[in-house]
Design a protein around this motif. Structure first.
Motif: not given
Length: 154
Positions: A34-39, A3-6, A88-97, A76-83
């Motif tokens: 732009s380029i994005t990705g999880s830890l 599973k992805k890290i939020p 399980v239970g993760i609905t928010r992501n922290t994004e660093h710029w 931000y809130e993770i789009y439901p279709h990508w949750r």
């Protein structure tokens, strides 16, 4: 599949003339970004993740001194279709710029996208689907224009 890290990174790639490099997602098509990705791991520093993501998604090998850390993060809130990608239970992501200046008209090697486009910052801000992606473009372009207006910019 793990599973992805939020916690993610957003990297704005731009030239020195007010243009931004955008990418069209493979899935869903029509989502420009732009380029994005999880830890990869909870202990991976966002700065290292940003360098890694740029290399993975474009083939560009940035030097650490090329990467600007905005010292800004948005939640931000993770789009439901990508949750389903997250625990399980993760609905928010922290994004660093982050951002980096690269040579104008650099041609990326696409791995996770179907197309790329160099666009003026205003065009890019209109095209991206993500509000945070739009915000970093607008802020960067404002700073770019301010730098051009300085008397010592000539």
């Amino acid at each position: 599949m793990s599973k992805k890290i939020p916690i993610s990174v957003l990297i704005l790639l731009h030239d020195n003339a007010g243009n931004v490099l955008l990418f069209n997602r493979l899935n869903p098509d029509g989502f420009w970004q732009s380029i994005t990705g999880s830890l990869n791991t909870p202990s991976e520093p966002p700065f290292q993740a940003a360098l890694r993501e740029v290399a993975e998604e474009t083939g560009f090998r940035l030097l650490p001194e090329q990467l600007r850390d905005w010292h800004r993060s948005v939640e931000y809130e993770i789009y439901p279709h990508w949750r389903h990608r997250y625990p399980v239970g993760i609905t928010r992501n922290t994004e660093h710029w982050f951002s980096a200046e690269i040579p104008a008209d650099s041609v990326p090697t696409l791995s996770e996208h179907s197309a790329y486009a160099w666009l003026s910052a205003p065009e890019a801000a209109e095209k991206v689907f993500s509000p945070s992606n739009r915000e970093i473009i607008v802020q960067w372009f404002s700073q770019f224009q301010a730098a051009l207006a300085r008397p010592d910019a000539a």
